[in-house]
Design a protein around this motif. Structure first.
Motif, mmCIF file in Angstrom:
data_model
loop_
_atom_site.group_PDB
_atom_site.id
_atom_site.type_symbol
_atom_site.label_atom_id
_atom_site.label_comp_id
_atom_site.label_asym_id
_atom_site.label_seq_id
_atom_site.Cartn_x
_atom_site.Cartn_y
_atom_site.Cartn_z
ATOM 1 N N ALA A 9 0.753 -1.178 -0.020
ATOM 2 C CA ALA A 9 0.142 0.011 -0.033
ATOM 3 C C ALA A 9 0.974 1.320 -0.130
ATOM 4 C CB ALA A 9 -0.861 0.026 1.162
ATOM 5 N N ARG A 49 4.709 -10.716 8.138
ATOM 6 C CA ARG A 49 3.484 -11.262 7.788
ATOM 7 C C ARG A 49 3.564 -12.586 8.733
ATOM 8 N NH1 ARG A 49 1.661 -7.013 5.504
ATOM 9 N NH2 ARG A 49 0.580 -7.122 3.586
ATOM 10 N N TRP A 68 -5.088 0.135 -1.673
ATOM 11 C CA TRP A 68 -6.363 -0.405 -1.660
ATOM 12 C C TRP A 68 -7.190 0.302 -0.447
ATOM 13 C CZ3 TRP A 68 -7.753 -5.284 -3.967
ATOM 14 C CH2 TRP A 68 -8.996 -5.533 -3.798
#
Ligand SMILES: Cc1cc2nc3c(=O)[nH]c(=O)nc-3n(C[C@H](O)[C@H](O)[C@H](O)COP(=O)(O)O)c2cc1C
Length: 212
Positions: A17, A200, A157
């Motif tokens: 992003a 992550r 997004w």
């Protein structure tokens, strides 16, 4: 357009992003947007019926008006318990989320300054069906973002503007009864093209082998 030298895994793991590193001053050629949409259209659609639609906003007054809507919704989010900048007392997590929050704050202020806004929508015979068809947009929307990254463009997004979807429909002349808006992204060249893979969870934290 020469594509960045990224193998598939690099492309998938470095499409971030992008907010503060959007080059707000550099125009984005229409043909690059067309190429990204062509890639989006290769994504799957239910029954092979393409219902994804993209509204590409270059007009400065319309971008600013959408930016104002986004800012209003973002300010409410910023004051809500779900805002990532709210500390929870875990220093490592708080430091990471403070960065995300600062980046999101920047977009909250500058959405309308991006040279292009792209609004991913789905179209149907009525509003309920158009909304139910969101699965026909999401794979294509992510493909659009991957294709953009490959072309040196950044995206982010967002979907919170749908809280004021009708206002954006009015700005852009979108038929509200048959077109559902889902994803709004700025599109701009990035300042530099080096982006890193994100921290992550490990795969085994989210995989349930054979049973939950
Ligand atoms: C469903 C969804 C909604 C999102 N909404 C917003 C948003 O409204 N504003 C924003 O700045 N980022 C939004 N994001 C981007 C996330 O904040 C971002 O993906 C996350 O912080 C991880 O960053 P990375 O993708 O760069 O790794 C959204 C992402 C998703 C998938």
């Amino acid at each position: 357009m020469t594509l960045l030298d990224l193998d598939p895994d690099q492309l998938l793991s470095t499409t971030r992003a992008v907010r503060k590193r959007l080059d707000l001053d550099r125009p984005v050629p229409d043909d690059l947007i067309r190429e990204c949409v062509a890639m989006a259209l290769q994504a799957p659609s239910g029954s092979n019926v393409v219902t994804m639609r993209f509204v590409v906003v270059r007009d400065v007054a319309k971008r600013r008006a959408i930016g104002d809507v986004y800012r209003t919704v973002y300010e409410a989010y910023r004051a809500s318990p779900g805002y990532p900048g709210n500390p929870v007392g875990d220093p490592e997590r708080d430091a990471r989320q403070a960065k995300v929050a600062a980046s999101a704050d920047f977009l909250g202020e500058h959405m309308g300054d991006a040279p292009v806004l792209v609004l991913g929508c789905t179209e149907g015979p009525n509003r309920a069906v158009a909304q139910a068809m969101i699965g026909n947009l999401l794979p294509g929307m992510w493909s659009f973002m991957l294709a953009a990254r490959a072309r040196g463009l950044g995206t982010a997004w967002t979907s919170m503007h749908v809280a004021r979807e009708r206002e954006v429909a009015d700005i852009l002349g979108i038929p509200y009864d048959t077109v559902a808006q889902a994803v709004l992204t700025p599109v701009a060249f990035t300042k530099g093209t080096d982006f890193k893979a994100a921290a992550r969870p490990a795969p085994d934290e989210v995989i349930h082998w054979d049973a939950w």
